[in-house]
Design an enzyme around this catalytic site. Sequence first.
Site, PDB file in Angstrom:
ATOM      1  CG  ASN A  74      -6.230   5.012  11.886  1.00  9.73           C
ATOM      2  OD1 ASN A  74      -7.416   5.301  12.000  1.00  9.73           O
ATOM      3  ND2 ASN A  74      -5.597   5.066  10.751  1.00  9.73           N
ATOM      4  CB  SER A  92       7.408   4.517  16.035  1.00 11.76           C
ATOM      5  OG  SER A  92       7.149   4.799  14.687  1.00 11.76           O
ATOM      6  CG  LEU A  93       8.699   7.908  22.405  1.00 14.43           C
ATOM      7  CD1 LEU A  93      10.015   7.177  22.607  1.00 14.43           C
ATOM      8  CD2 LEU A  93       8.877   9.402  22.738  1.00 14.43           C
ATOM      9  CG  HIS A  94       3.943   4.636  19.249  1.00 15.99           C
ATOM     10  ND1 HIS A  94       3.445   5.759  18.635  1.00 15.99           N
ATOM     11  CD2 HIS A  94       4.378   3.829  18.250  1.00 15.99           C
ATOM     12  CE1 HIS A  94       3.561   5.628  17.318  1.00 15.99           C
ATOM     13  NE2 HIS A  94       4.129   4.491  17.057  1.00 15.99           N
ATOM     14  CB  CYS A 132       6.199  -5.060   9.663  1.00 17.41           C
ATOM     15  SG  CYS A 132       7.435  -4.319  10.757  1.00 17.41           S
ATOM     16  CB  CYS A 137       0.348   1.777   6.011  1.00 19.66           C
ATOM     17  SG  CYS A 137       0.368   2.801   4.550  1.00 19.66           S
ATOM     18  CB  CYS A 151       2.757   7.588   3.154  1.00 25.79           C
ATOM     19  SG  CYS A 151       2.992   6.387   4.441  1.00 25.79           S
ATOM     20  CD  GLU A 165      -2.522  -1.013   2.760  1.00 21.98           C
ATOM     21  OE1 GLU A 165      -3.186  -1.984   3.107  1.00 21.98           O
ATOM     22  OE2 GLU A 165      -2.424   0.024   3.454  1.00 21.98           O
ATOM     23  CB  CYS A 171       3.893  -2.321  16.766  1.00 24.90           C
ATOM     24  SG  CYS A 171       5.632  -1.911  16.538  1.00 24.90           S
ATOM     25  N   GLY A 220       5.991  -1.890   6.817  1.00 22.46           N
ATOM     26  CA  GLY A 220       7.341  -2.391   6.995  1.00 22.46           C
ATOM     27  C   GLY A 220       8.249  -1.494   7.800  1.00 22.46           C
ATOM     28  CD  GLU A 221      11.945  -0.232  11.346  1.00 22.68           C
ATOM     29  OE1 GLU A 221      10.946   0.197  11.942  1.00 22.68           O
ATOM     30  OE2 GLU A 221      12.920   0.505  11.047  1.00 22.68           O
ATOM     31  CB  CYS A 224       1.063  -1.723  13.730  1.00 19.15           C
ATOM     32  SG  CYS A 224       1.549  -1.637  12.001  1.00 19.15           S
TER      33      CYS A 224
HETATM   34  N1  SAH Z   1       7.923   0.666  10.789  1.00 20.15           N
HETATM   35  C1  SAH Z   1       8.124   2.055  10.853  1.00 20.15           C
HETATM   36  C2  SAH Z   1       7.430   2.832   9.752  1.00 20.15           C
HETATM   37  C3  SAH Z   1       6.081   2.387   9.321  1.00 20.15           C
HETATM   38  S1  SAH Z   1       4.747   2.607  10.441  1.00 20.15           S
HETATM   39  C4  SAH Z   1       7.713   2.599  12.203  1.00 20.15           C
HETATM   40  O1  SAH Z   1       7.083   1.877  12.958  1.00 20.15           O
HETATM   41  O2  SAH Z   1       8.066   3.738  12.503  1.00 20.15           O
HETATM   42  C5  SAH Z   1       4.357   4.347  10.298  1.00 20.15           C
HETATM   43  C6  SAH Z   1       3.818   4.966  11.575  1.00 20.15           C
HETATM   44  O3  SAH Z   1       2.440   4.589  11.802  1.00 20.15           O
HETATM   45  C7  SAH Z   1       4.592   4.552  12.811  1.00 20.15           C
HETATM   46  O4  SAH Z   1       4.826   5.674  13.635  1.00 20.15           O
HETATM   47  C8  SAH Z   1       3.628   3.586  13.457  1.00 20.15           C
HETATM   48  O5  SAH Z   1       3.920   3.404  14.804  1.00 20.15           O
HETATM   49  C9  SAH Z   1       2.297   4.248  13.163  1.00 20.15           C
HETATM   50  N2  SAH Z   1       1.126   3.403  13.357  1.00 20.15           N
HETATM   51  C10 SAH Z   1       0.975   2.092  13.108  1.00 20.15           C
HETATM   52  N3  SAH Z   1      -0.281   1.676  13.421  1.00 20.15           N
HETATM   53  C11 SAH Z   1      -0.937   2.760  13.886  1.00 20.15           C
HETATM   54  C12 SAH Z   1      -2.253   2.987  14.371  1.00 20.15           C
HETATM   55  N4  SAH Z   1      -3.141   2.003  14.450  1.00 20.15           N
HETATM   56  N5  SAH Z   1      -2.589   4.242  14.759  1.00 20.15           N
HETATM   57  C13 SAH Z   1      -1.683   5.253  14.674  1.00 20.15           C
HETATM   58  N6  SAH Z   1      -0.427   5.103  14.233  1.00 20.15           N
HETATM   59  C14 SAH Z   1      -0.049   3.871  13.847  1.00 20.15           C
HETATM   60 FE1  SF4 Z   2       6.231  -2.648  11.831  1.00 24.97          FE
HETATM   61 FE2  SF4 Z   2       6.099   0.003  12.125  1.00 24.97          FE
HETATM   62 FE3  SF4 Z   2       3.884  -1.527  12.233  1.00 24.97          FE
HETATM   63 FE4  SF4 Z   2       5.644  -1.639  14.224  1.00 24.97          FE
HETATM   64  S1  SF4 Z   2       4.431   0.149  13.615  1.00 24.97           S
HETATM   65  S2  SF4 Z   2       4.674  -3.399  13.240  1.00 24.97           S
HETATM   66  S3  SF4 Z   2       7.539  -1.414  13.125  1.00 24.97           S
HETATM   67  S4  SF4 Z   2       5.185  -1.218  10.488  1.00 24.97           S
END
Ligand code: SAH
Ligand code: SF4
Length: 354
Positions: free
Chosen positions: A300, A224-226, A117, A344, A110, A92, A121, A169-170, A124
């Site tokens: 999301n 990505s801190l979270h 991946c 994504c 994007c 995507e 997480c 993906g990472e 995700c």
């Molecule tokens: N793998 C990398 C880049 C792709 S994810 C990473 O994790 O940084 C892109 C961003 O979307 C990251 O910051 C990820 O943590 C965030 N993300 C993934 N799922 C999400 C969700 N359900 N709601 C909000 N952000 C999300």
């Molecule tokens: Fe992979 Fe980024 Fe999703 Fe974590 S947030 S599973 S690193 S794509």
Amino acid sequence: MEKQDLRSLHLDEMTALLKELGQPAFRAKQLFSWIHEKQVREISQMHNLGKNLLEQLEQHCTITSMRLERKQVSSDGTEKFLFQLDDGNYIECVLMRYRGDMSKQRNTLCISSQVGCAMGCTFCATGQGGFVRNLTTGEILSQVYEVNHLLQEEGDSLPVGNVVFMGMGEPLHNLNNVRKTISLLNDPQGQQIGIRRMTVSTCGVVPKMHELADEKLDIVLAVSLHAPNDEQRSSVMPVNNSWPLAKLMEACRYYQKQTKNRITFEYALIAGFNDQPEHVQQLKHLLKNLDCHLNIIPVNPVANTAQFSRPDKKQVAAFVKALQQAGLKASVREEKGTDIDGACGQLRGKMLKK
Ligand code: SAH
Ligand code: SF4
């Protein structure tokens, strides 16, 4: 012998290829321009290369192709594309067209760096599906080129000018191909996308962050801190067990020392989980003396993650204000395209279930 993908090749690799084929060196520049500037999809379109060379290229080379399986347009204008790769896998990418002032108009794409991946997480959609494979350089790049074709077909004169590696993906787990894609996109004979117009987002693969820092590539780094402490971060991001916050922050500080660039932190705000006053204080402590910006993204909703609920607008605004009062730079990044499965990985997830 497997055919070489022309979209994956740098000028020097094209030069070597043409030498092998017994062709003069000047052809390499022409070939490069057809592939990376004009973004042709078929070898036969490169009509000034001569019949003989075209035949050789048809025999030994290919151009990555991907098929647009579906396009969704959100009520906020965000467009999401689901592409099918040659081996049947789906990826995507998401297009955001910023309008307004002429000077600020831009098309930001994007893009994905992997199918699936491995990082797992829990919030995700991509992480839920597990890892399938890395994308090739040509496949990463083709997302930009294919979307450029679609824009052109629609009469949008603005090609993709900003690229963010925040799709599936990472990226730091596919660093070689990501790095090569960045340099091809940046090439003066290609799309000429400025290095500072490209952002790589990572969940925190610390050794690769050090590698990037040493290269002094001038890209924008997003992390990505979270969550503001190890216990909470490990509970939603398994990567934190390998590289906990102390290591992650050390890598961020090293990146900043080497590049002088401001770092962006992504923080998905989850109601009742990481949006409390104590979390503001922990963030303040964690990010002390670092030049950074916090992007607060209301989480999301993704299938099977009922435990992650989105705080309401007022709560989000209050959290951002508290961060600012604590001296941090922070803003809300309204998650775009929530109504089209914005995060994504969600669209592909649905496709696979069918
Ligand atoms: N793998 C990398 C880049 C792709 S994810 C990473 O994790 O940084 C892109 C961003 O979307 C990251 O910051 C990820 O943590 C965030 N993300 C993934 N799922 C999400 C969700 N359900 N709601 C909000 N952000 C999300
Ligand atoms: Fe992979 Fe980024 Fe999703 Fe974590 S947030 S599973 S690193 S794509």
